[in-house]
Design an enzyme around this catalytic site. Structure first.
Site, PDB file in Angstrom:
ATOM      1  N   ASP A 202      -3.400   2.656   3.806  1.00 21.53           N
ATOM      2  CA  ASP A 202      -3.395   1.232   3.429  1.00 21.53           C
ATOM      3  C   ASP A 202      -2.173   0.529   4.019  1.00 21.53           C
ATOM      4  O   ASP A 202      -1.168   1.149   4.333  1.00 21.53           O
ATOM      5  CB  ASP A 202      -3.424   1.063   1.898  1.00 21.53           C
ATOM      6  CG  ASP A 202      -2.280   1.767   1.193  1.00 21.53           C
ATOM      7  OD1 ASP A 202      -1.873   2.861   1.642  1.00 21.53           O
ATOM      8  OD2 ASP A 202      -1.764   1.219   0.201  1.00 21.53           O
TER       9      ASP A 202
ATOM     10  N   GLU B 298      -1.049   3.700  -1.353  1.00 19.13           N
ATOM     11  CA  GLU B 298       0.391   3.955  -1.449  1.00 19.13           C
ATOM     12  C   GLU B 298       1.150   2.670  -1.726  1.00 19.13           C
ATOM     13  O   GLU B 298       2.150   2.662  -2.434  1.00 19.13           O
ATOM     14  CB  GLU B 298       0.897   4.593  -0.148  1.00 19.13           C
ATOM     15  CG  GLU B 298       2.317   5.144  -0.222  1.00 19.13           C
ATOM     16  CD  GLU B 298       3.399   4.136   0.125  1.00 19.13           C
ATOM     17  OE1 GLU B 298       4.566   4.400  -0.169  1.00 19.13           O
ATOM     18  OE2 GLU B 298       3.082   3.055   0.678  1.00 19.13           O
ATOM     19  N   GLU B 299       0.663   1.575  -1.159  1.00 19.12           N
ATOM     20  CA  GLU B 299       1.382   0.298  -1.283  1.00 19.12           C
ATOM     21  C   GLU B 299       1.160  -0.375  -2.642  1.00 19.12           C
ATOM     22  O   GLU B 299       1.773  -1.400  -2.921  1.00 19.12           O
ATOM     23  CB  GLU B 299       0.957  -0.663  -0.161  1.00 19.12           C
ATOM     24  CG  GLU B 299       1.241  -0.152   1.249  1.00 19.12           C
ATOM     25  CD  GLU B 299       2.727  -0.180   1.615  1.00 19.12           C
ATOM     26  OE1 GLU B 299       3.550  -0.462   0.734  1.00 19.12           O
ATOM     27  OE2 GLU B 299       3.035   0.096   2.790  1.00 19.12           O
TER      28      GLU B 299
ATOM     29  N   GLU C 196       6.336   7.941   7.358  1.00 21.75           N
ATOM     30  CA  GLU C 196       6.813   6.595   7.010  1.00 21.75           C
ATOM     31  C   GLU C 196       7.913   6.185   7.988  1.00 21.75           C
ATOM     32  O   GLU C 196       8.587   7.033   8.572  1.00 21.75           O
ATOM     33  CB  GLU C 196       7.387   6.588   5.589  1.00 21.75           C
ATOM     34  CG  GLU C 196       6.373   6.787   4.477  1.00 21.75           C
ATOM     35  CD  GLU C 196       5.671   5.494   4.075  1.00 21.75           C
ATOM     36  OE1 GLU C 196       5.739   4.494   4.815  1.00 21.75           O
ATOM     37  OE2 GLU C 196       5.030   5.513   3.013  1.00 21.75           O
TER      38      GLU C 196
HETATM   39 ZN   LIG Z   1       4.622   2.956   4.070  1.00 25.96          ZN
END
Ligand SMILES: [Zn+2]
Length: 380
Positions: A78, A140-141, A165
């Protein structure tokens, strides 16, 4: 690889706690599944328990037996939502300009999957002695539900993980955790001319805040880690609301705080301590109170400096492992017994920004690092 990058960036997958910006990541998962299956990966796609239109993907290649100690490359599918007015480019069109690839998710972090697949295509599968895993998560966001779900499910046969990341090609083995808590006090409203008619929740909150600030000092005295730019746990008073009118005794008041614990601090223990302090300051008062979490807490991450994944990443990048100020899915992988580092080609300054980009000069070094990690951990 260019085609893979174009396709990933062209496929929207925003997640957000605001429903109007939140969409499924299924299209990205389907694309990855296709590419990985074509190459011979075994692919499993898992819907999230409370959001069955969103999915995790877990893929593996190479021999798996009960003693396998595989290497995983992990990331989230995402992106955050984007502000169209502030972008100079189409966020869903990969544009090469000034030695950079522009597009939403280039740095944070869909592009990472294209680099992993490119690196994996360079290996001879028959030479693998340990499995290579690819994990692509959802949300994740926003809720981190993808990573939390994996903890419930378990993830056997993985010993080491690299989360791509954005760290500017520098390995990271530690970050703080994050918890957001709401403290709600309920007293009794009444006419301001006679205090005996009510119980003022705003005044009680004043005392609670004083107590919390004292607790903060004690936390910062008890916990310190010079590994971090801000070497102590932080506690921020972020939001408060309560009462309605100057001539009315305030009946209820709510405070939101954010607490960022260092590695070694336990989330449940912190919650208990917070409640004990509130209990202490409000005892013998006619105030009802409760504390609840505004979102599931993310624990801190600390991977041992002597873990082979740390030392190998340090050798390959020529950088000592450091810490970052943002949270990742790393602590969840750690809960699964996986030694995890954060190491990716993007820059955190680019993440969540208009005109997000990935510098072209980062791409080949990242692919090399991935290839070398596979050689080191998955071949003889
Ligand atoms: Zn990230």
């Amino acid at each position: 690889m260019l085609e893979m990058l174009q396709k990933l960036i062209a496929t929207p997958s925003m997640s957000s706690v605001s429903p109007e910006f939140d969409i499924s990541n299924k299209a990205v998962i389907d694309i990855l599944a296709q590419w990985l299956e074509d190459f011979g990966f075994k692919v499993e796609i898992m819907p999230l328990p409370t959001q069955p239109h969103k999915f995790n993907l877990l893929a593996s290649i190479g021999p798996i037996n009960p003693d396998s100690q595989g290497l995983m490359f992990a990331g989230h599918t995402d992106t955050v939502p984007y502000d169209e007015q502030r972008w100079n480019h189409d966020p869903f069109k990969l544009i090469e300009l000034n030695h950079r690839f522009y597009g939403l998710g280039t740095s944070d972090m869909k592009a990472f999957f294209a680099l992993v697949i490119k690196a994996v295509r360079g290996i001879e599968v028959s030479k693998l002695t340990q499995p290579v895993f690819i994990l692509a998560t959802a949300d994740e966001e926003s809720s981190m539900e993808g990573a939390r779900m994996l903890v419930e499910r378990g993830c056997p046969n993985v010993r080491y993980a690299v989360i791509g990341e954005p760290t500017g090609l520098k390995p990271i083995n530690a970050h703080k955790g994050m918890m957001m808590e709401s403290i709600r006090l309920v007293g009794q409203a009444g006419h301001s001319s006679d205090p005996s008619l009510g119980v003022n929740a705003l005044e009680a909150m004043h005392d609670v805040i004083g107590e919390i600030l004292k607790w903060r000092i004690s936390l910062q005295q008890r916990f310190k880690n010079e590994h971090f730019t801000v070497p102590f746990p932080t506690l921020n008073l972020g939001h408060i609301t309560g009462g309605d009118n100057p001539n009315r005794i305030c009946g209820s008041c709510e405070l939101h705080i954010d607490l960022r614990p260092l590695p070694g601090m336990n989330i449940d223990e912190l919650r208990n301590e917070l409640s004990e302090h509130i209990e202490q300051i409000l005892k013998n008062r006619r105030i009802k109170w409760n504390v609840h979490s505004l979102s599931p807490a993310t624990p801190p991450l600390l991977t041992a400096r002597n873990s082979p994944i740390v030392t190998e990443a340090e050798n390959l990048t020529k950088h000592k492992c450091g810490s970052v100020a943002f949270c990742t899915e790393g602590p969840y992988l750690k809960q699964l017994g996986i030694d995890t580092i954060i190491l990716g080609p993007g820059d955190i300054d680019q993440a969540h920004q208009p005109d997000e980009y990935l510098a072209l000069e980062r791409i080949d070094p990242m692919i090399n690092i991935i290839s070398n990690l596979i050689k080191r951990f998955c071949t003889d």
